[in-house]
Design a protein around this motif. Structure first.
Motif, PDB file in Angstrom:
ATOM      1  N   ASN A  96      22.678  36.390  38.007  1.00 22.88           N
ATOM      2  CA  ASN A  96      22.193  35.636  39.177  1.00 22.88           C
ATOM      3  C   ASN A  96      22.882  36.089  40.331  1.00 22.88           C
ATOM      4  OD1 ASN A  96      24.885  34.793  38.584  1.00 22.88           O
ATOM      5  ND2 ASN A  96      24.249  32.590  38.577  1.00 22.88           N
ATOM      6  N   SER A  97      23.319  37.403  40.620  1.00 21.11           N
ATOM      7  CA  SER A  97      24.015  37.808  41.515  1.00 21.11           C
ATOM      8  C   SER A  97      23.554  39.060  41.935  1.00 21.11           C
ATOM      9  CB  SER A  97      25.471  38.181  41.143  1.00 21.11           C
ATOM     10  OG  SER A  97      26.007  38.531  42.151  1.00 21.11           O
ATOM     11  N   THR A  98      23.882  39.762  43.111  1.00 22.94           N
ATOM     12  CA  THR A  98      23.451  40.838  43.529  1.00 22.94           C
ATOM     13  C   THR A  98      24.862  41.930  43.873  1.00 22.94           C
ATOM     14  OG1 THR A  98      23.630  40.156  45.943  1.00 22.94           O
ATOM     15  CG2 THR A  98      21.468  40.041  44.783  1.00 22.94           C
ATOM     16  N   VAL A  99      25.963  41.070  43.573  1.00 24.07           N
ATOM     17  CA  VAL A  99      27.340  41.892  43.817  1.00 24.07           C
ATOM     18  C   VAL A  99      28.023  42.398  42.406  1.00 24.07           C
ATOM     19  CG1 VAL A  99      29.646  41.585  44.615  1.00 24.07           C
ATOM     20  CG2 VAL A  99      27.555  40.317  45.679  1.00 24.07           C
ATOM     21  N   TRP A 100      28.173  43.772  42.602  1.00 22.68           N
ATOM     22  CA  TRP A 100      29.135  44.352  41.472  1.00 22.68           C
ATOM     23  C   TRP A 100      30.485  43.820  41.944  1.00 22.68           C
ATOM     24  CZ3 TRP A 100      26.777  46.504  37.516  1.00 22.68           C
ATOM     25  CH2 TRP A 100      25.521  47.097  37.509  1.00 22.68           C
ATOM     26  N   GLU A 101      31.325  43.539  40.875  1.00 22.15           N
ATOM     27  CA  GLU A 101      32.691  43.278  40.924  1.00 22.15           C
ATOM     28  C   GLU A 101      33.499  44.050  39.632  1.00 22.15           C
ATOM     29  OE1 GLU A 101      33.499  39.131  39.842  1.00 22.15           O
ATOM     30  OE2 GLU A 101      31.632  39.038  38.671  1.00 22.15           O
ATOM     31  N   VAL A 102      34.523  44.548  40.162  1.00 20.97           N
ATOM     32  CA  VAL A 102      35.431  45.211  39.201  1.00 20.97           C
ATOM     33  C   VAL A 102      35.934  44.131  38.389  1.00 20.97           C
ATOM     34  CG1 VAL A 102      37.381  45.066  40.849  1.00 20.97           C
ATOM     35  CG2 VAL A 102      37.234  46.985  38.930  1.00 20.97           C
ATOM     36  N   ILE A 103      35.930  44.665  37.060  1.00 27.82           N
ATOM     37  CA  ILE A 103      36.672  43.632  36.183  1.00 27.82           C
ATOM     38  C   ILE A 103      37.586  44.544  35.228  1.00 27.82           C
ATOM     39  CG2 ILE A 103      36.478  42.590  33.948  1.00 27.82           C
ATOM     40  CD1 ILE A 103      35.412  40.949  36.415  1.00 27.82           C
ATOM     41  N   THR A 104      39.067  44.248  35.135  1.00 30.27           N
ATOM     42  CA  THR A 104      39.775  45.388  34.288  1.00 30.27           C
ATOM     43  C   THR A 104      40.049  44.938  32.759  1.00 30.27           C
ATOM     44  OG1 THR A 104      41.725  43.881  35.120  1.00 30.27           O
ATOM     45  CG2 THR A 104      41.145  45.967  36.086  1.00 30.27           C
ATOM     46  N   PRO A 105      40.110  45.660  31.866  1.00 28.38           N
ATOM     47  CA  PRO A 105      40.030  45.117  30.587  1.00 28.38           C
ATOM     48  C   PRO A 105      41.448  44.726  29.982  1.00 28.38           C
ATOM     49  CG  PRO A 105      39.884  47.562  30.579  1.00 28.38           C
ATOM     50  CD  PRO A 105      39.631  46.932  32.105  1.00 28.38           C
ATOM     51  N   ASP A 106      42.380  44.293  31.044  1.00 23.15           N
ATOM     52  CA  ASP A 106      43.648  43.955  30.566  1.00 23.15           C
ATOM     53  C   ASP A 106      44.153  42.710  31.502  1.00 23.15           C
ATOM     54  OD1 ASP A 106      44.159  45.441  32.934  1.00 23.15           O
ATOM     55  OD2 ASP A 106      45.040  47.108  31.753  1.00 23.15           O
ATOM     56  N   GLY A 107      43.331  42.411  32.308  1.00 23.93           N
ATOM     57  CA  GLY A 107      43.683  41.367  33.470  1.00 23.93           C
ATOM     58  C   GLY A 107      44.605  41.761  34.417  1.00 23.93           C
ATOM     59  N   GLN A 108      45.073  43.153  34.519  1.00 21.60           N
ATOM     60  CA  GLN A 108      46.031  43.670  35.741  1.00 21.60           C
ATOM     61  C   GLN A 108      45.183  44.011  36.823  1.00 21.60           C
ATOM     62  OE1 GLN A 108      49.336  43.462  35.010  1.00 21.60           O
ATOM     63  NE2 GLN A 108      48.557  42.466  33.122  1.00 21.60           N
ATOM     64  N   PRO A 109      45.683  43.921  38.069  1.00 19.47           N
ATOM     65  CA  PRO A 109      45.105  44.366  39.201  1.00 19.47           C
ATOM     66  C   PRO A 109      44.649  45.757  39.126  1.00 19.47           C
ATOM     67  CG  PRO A 109      47.048  43.374  40.047  1.00 19.47           C
ATOM     68  CD  PRO A 109      47.003  43.588  38.193  1.00 19.47           C
ATOM     69  N   PHE A 110      43.396  46.046  39.404  1.00 17.39           N
ATOM     70  CA  PHE A 110      42.603  47.349  39.135  1.00 17.39           C
ATOM     71  C   PHE A 110      43.124  48.555  39.927  1.00 17.39           C
ATOM     72  CE2 PHE A 110      39.245  50.468  40.804  1.00 17.39           C
ATOM     73  CZ  PHE A 110      39.079  50.804  39.471  1.00 17.39           C
TER      74      PHE A 110
END
Length: 285
Positions: free
Chosen positions: A91-105
């Motif tokens: 439901n969005s038009t925005v790409w967001e960065v997700i890290t697979p360890d919860g740490q800042p990218f």
């Protein structure tokens, strides 16, 4: 990258950029069609604003190439090397960065943030990075990581995961296949690793002894696999120098055990003119 589900198609493109007489790979963006490819919507390669302060932003298309696309119940996910793992909610038009360890990218300082492959299967999101395989059962909220450091026997062969694919066996079981290359940890090696729902097994590797008595690496070089395909229980793997296949889920010990078989480029012949395929690497199957 290519993802197909019913009438929906997702693709990613790439190109080369010349900087100071050197060519670099660059992300060309991602697009989708909802009508079997008749019409398309395209997004520029996702990247970050230079003013981003919450994490280390990736602000360029250079070395920000999308190598895999998968779709989950809530989002589209892309793995983009220097761009990391990103998602766009349905439901969005925005790409967001997700890290697979919860740490800042930080793609520069954290190998686990350099994402190369992604699979969503039966509620589980799998992401292959330059530091192992990350699993989320809640679409990126929490993660479990598998790497060669976990065990000498029940772990992937290497931590650089260039490709993954799910092989459906029946309504209650599937195998997850991973092309696991040697990365930076001592003891890693090139291979094909399989997760059967309980543990990891290295099904084929540099250390495999062929029927001739030779080691695989002596004949074919390092086992650099790029892609998987399936026919029921049969497994296909496209690799440098050969196509490998196994008739029964890659099982090499115990009940149902069998040997991997190989198709080499010189076996592929245009019989109408007698021309062999020659020396070649295989990138998809």
């Amino acid at each position: 990258a290519l993802y197909v589900s019913d009438s929906i198609i997702w693709v990613a493109t790439a190109y080369t950029e010349k900087i100071d007489l050197t060519y670099y790979p660059a992300g060309g963006g991602v697009g989708y069609s909802r009508d079997n490819g008749v019409t398309w919507h395209w997004d520029a390669q996702p990247k970050d604003d230079p003013s981003e302060t919450r994490y280390s932003p990736t602000t360029t298309n250079i070395q920000n190439v999308t190598y895999d696309v998968t779709v989950s119940d809530s989002a589209v996910w892309i793995s983009s090397w220097g761009g990391g793992l990103r998602r766009k909610l349905h439901n969005s038009t925005v790409w967001e960065v997700i890290t697979p360890d919860g740490q800042p990218f930080s793609a520069l300082n954290n190998l686990n943030h350099r994402a190369f492959s992604a699979v969503f299967e039966r509620g589980t999101l799998w992401v292959g990075t330059a530091a192992g395989i990350c699993r989320s059962d809640n679409e990126g909220t929490t993660w479990t990581k598998y790497s060669h450091l976990d065990s000498d026997t029940n772990s992937p062969s290497g931590n650089f995961v260039t490709a993954m694919a799910a092989q459906e066996i029946n309504s209650s079981r599937y195998n997850l296949w991973a092309a696991t290359w040697k990365a930076t940890t001592v003891g890693e090696y090139y291979g094909i690793s399989r997760y059967d729902g309980i543990s990891w097994t290295v099904s084929l590797s540099d250390s495999t002894v062929l029927p001739t008595g030779e080691y695989l690496v002596d004949v074919y070089g390092s086992l650099r696999v790029h892609n998987f395909g399936f026919q029921g229980k049969r497994v296909w793997a496209a690799a440098d120098g050969a196509i490998w296949w196994h008739p029964n889920e890659g099982i090499i010990t115990g009940a149902g055990a069998d040997k991997w078989k190989v198709i080499t480029p010189d076996q592929i012949v245009d019989e109408s003119i007698g021309e062999q395929f020659g020396n070649a690497d295989f990138f998809s199957v």
